[in-house]
Design a protein around this motif. Structure first.
Motif, short mmCIF file in Angstrom:
data_model
loop_
_atom_site.label_atom_id
_atom_site.label_comp_id
_atom_site.label_asym_id
_atom_site.label_seq_id
_atom_site.Cartn_x
_atom_site.Cartn_y
_atom_site.Cartn_z
N UNK A 80 -1.12 18.76 36.55
CA UNK A 80 -0.89 20.20 36.64
C UNK A 80 0.47 20.51 37.25
N UNK A 81 0.83 19.74 38.28
CA UNK A 81 2.13 19.94 38.92
C UNK A 81 3.28 19.55 37.99
N UNK A 82 3.10 18.46 37.23
CA UNK A 82 4.14 18.03 36.29
C UNK A 82 4.40 19.10 35.25
N UNK A 83 3.34 19.60 34.65
CA UNK A 83 3.48 20.62 33.60
C UNK A 83 4.09 21.90 34.17
N UNK A 84 3.56 22.34 35.31
CA UNK A 84 4.09 23.55 35.94
C UNK A 84 5.56 23.38 36.31
N UNK A 85 5.90 22.20 36.86
CA UNK A 85 7.28 21.94 37.25
C UNK A 85 8.25 22.02 36.08
N UNK A 86 7.89 21.42 34.95
CA UNK A 86 8.77 21.47 33.78
C UNK A 86 8.95 22.90 33.29
N UNK A 87 7.88 23.67 33.30
CA UNK A 87 7.99 25.06 32.86
C UNK A 87 8.86 25.88 33.81
N UNK A 88 8.75 25.61 35.11
CA UNK A 88 9.59 26.32 36.09
C UNK A 88 11.05 25.93 35.92
N UNK A 89 11.31 24.63 35.68
CA UNK A 89 12.69 24.19 35.43
C UNK A 89 13.25 24.88 34.19
N UNK A 90 12.43 24.94 33.13
CA UNK A 90 12.87 25.60 31.91
C UNK A 90 13.21 27.08 32.16
N UNK A 91 12.34 27.76 32.90
CA UNK A 91 12.58 29.17 33.19
C UNK A 91 13.79 29.35 34.10
N UNK A 92 13.90 28.50 35.13
CA UNK A 92 15.03 28.60 36.03
C UNK A 92 16.35 28.38 35.34
N UNK A 93 16.37 27.45 34.37
CA UNK A 93 17.60 27.20 33.61
C UNK A 93 17.95 28.42 32.76
N UNK A 94 16.94 28.98 32.09
CA UNK A 94 17.20 30.14 31.25
C UNK A 94 17.68 31.34 32.03
N UNK A 95 17.21 31.49 33.27
CA UNK A 95 17.59 32.63 34.11
C UNK A 95 18.77 32.31 35.04
N UNK A 96 19.30 31.07 34.93
CA UNK A 96 20.42 30.63 35.78
C UNK A 96 20.10 30.74 37.26
N UNK A 97 18.88 30.32 37.62
CA UNK A 97 18.43 30.35 39.01
C UNK A 97 18.35 28.92 39.55
N UNK A 98 19.33 28.53 40.36
CA UNK A 98 19.34 27.19 40.91
C UNK A 98 18.13 26.95 41.80
N UNK A 99 17.73 27.97 42.57
CA UNK A 99 16.57 27.83 43.44
C UNK A 99 15.31 27.60 42.61
#
Length: 401
Positions: A80-99
């Protein structure tokens, strides 16, 4: 082998293949993520630190979670953490959010550390049921996944496919594999039911297993061999670029050669282990890895160094899974011992390579690899502690606490 055990084993293989694909997919798209965040290389290093923080937390918490909820529960949380983490990385990249990317990597790393230690415990349990090596092939599936993920990442990068969509698709793949794994893994593997060795539960029990001198030797071997693998994963492309002045593409291809050699070694390891025994195979593997490392350090040409990475990969391929398998040969504390040795190995993966980077700032990456070479030689020297083959639960441990 009955149908239940076959599904159990297949599910472990499938998830490790998916996890390896996920890890390599992220690594392959790191430049695209940096460009999406529009940060400097130094700032990207701080973002990447999230992966290390998460991985350390996952590795350290995996043993207690397995003891309380069993391997199946720990794998469910990790996936669950792996899947959630990848989705958050994808969203963060799209929104240009380093945090956001930092947090996503922390979740991803935590899930990987948590799930992989639990998978080692599950794999050792399958070995005890069928009486044949499983962990080398299990880790081979992860290595094969890294090859698949690297090729996929290279292809999608060349096609200018959006990194967010790429990582989201990989997350969906891992989620599907996780559902299959969780449904096929039996309840309670590694769970502390209160009937194990006295004092086996909790932090005290985790530390108590290290009173066994043989387990300490096994831990040193796994630490050394994991260090050799992790050093290549983190530094081999840069070593070729800086040490031999090849192009970045050539450096990436060199790593692909190493990863492919690791995969081949792990899939071919089972028959060798059954024929020659674990101590002999690990000793020879360590010698082969040492030879490859030595050539990489002193080679007069990049072609020779690149060819030597085949020996490095083949030699490093079996050290981690075989030593974890040996740790599981115990009538009472198998899960605790596997968890302890796995943790030592993953700590080497996480802490060792950054230490090499610090040393390389002073003497260069090629000379820094002499530390890895020395550790591999130590592993070859201590390989006798692994024993000639598998023991049954009725046989005593060769060295008692």
């Amino acid at each position: 082998m009955d149908a239940v055990t076959r599904r159990w084993r297949t599910a472990l293989f499938l998830f490790m293949l998916a996890a390896g694909t996920g890890m390599a997919s992220w690594v392959a798209r790191t430049p695209a993520v940096r460009d999406g965040l529009d940060v400097s290389t130094g700032s990207m290093g701080l973002v990447l630190f999230g992966l290390s923080v998460g991985s350390m937390a996952g590795v350290m918490s995996s043993g207690p979670l397995v003891r309380r909820y069993g391997g199946r529960g720990a794998i469910s949380v990790g996936a669950s953490l792996i899947v959630t983490g990848l989705l958050v990385v994808a969203a963060g990249t799209g929104l240009s959010l380093a945090a956001g990317v930092f947090c996503g990597l922390a979740l991803f790393g935590g899930g990987m550390g948590l799930a992989e230690v639990a998978f080692n415990i599950e794999g050792a349990a399958v070995e005890s049921v069928i009486g044949r090596p499983v962990l080398p092939v299990l880790h081979g599936c992860f290595s094969l996944g890294t090859v698949v993920g690297a090729l996929l990442g290279m292809g999608l990068t060349a096609a200018a496919f959006p990194v967010g969509r790429h990582l989201a698709l990989v997350a969906a793949l891992i989620a599907a594999a996780a559902v299959r794994a969780v449904l096929s893994i039996p309840h309670g593997t590694g769970k502390d039911d209160g009937n194990g060795a006295p004092g086996s539960g909790g932090l005290r029990g985790q530390l108590a297993v290290w009173r066994d001198r043989r387990l300490v030797l096994i831990g040193v071997i796994v630490l050394a061999m994991a260090f050799a693998e992790g050093a290549a994963n983190d530094w081999l492309p840069l070593l070729m670029v800086d040490g031999y002045e090849v192009s970045a593409t050539a450096g990436s291809l060199t790593f692909l050669v190493f990863a492919s050699s690791m995969t081949l070694g792990r899939f071919a390891g089972g028959p060798l282990l059954e024929r020659f025994g674990r101590a002999v195979v690990v000793r020879i593997s360590a010698v082969v890895a040492a030879l490859g490392l030595a050539v990489v350090i002193v080679a007069p040409s990049p072609a020779m160094a690149g060819a030597a990475t085949v020996l490095w990969g083949l030699g490093a391929s079996l050290g981690f899974p075989v030593t974890v398998s040996v740790a599981g040969d115990h009538p009472h504390d198998a899960a605790a011992r596997v968890g302890a040795v796995s943790t030592a190995g993953y700590l080497a993966f996480l802490v060792g390579p950054p230490g090499l980077g610090f040393l390389a700032d002073h003497i260069g990456l090629r000379l820094a690899m002499t530390v890895v070479l020395a550790l591999v030689i130590v592993a070859a020297t201590l390989a006798g502690a692994l024993g000639s083959g598998r023991r049954t639960a009725a046989e005593p441990d060769p060295v008692t606490p």
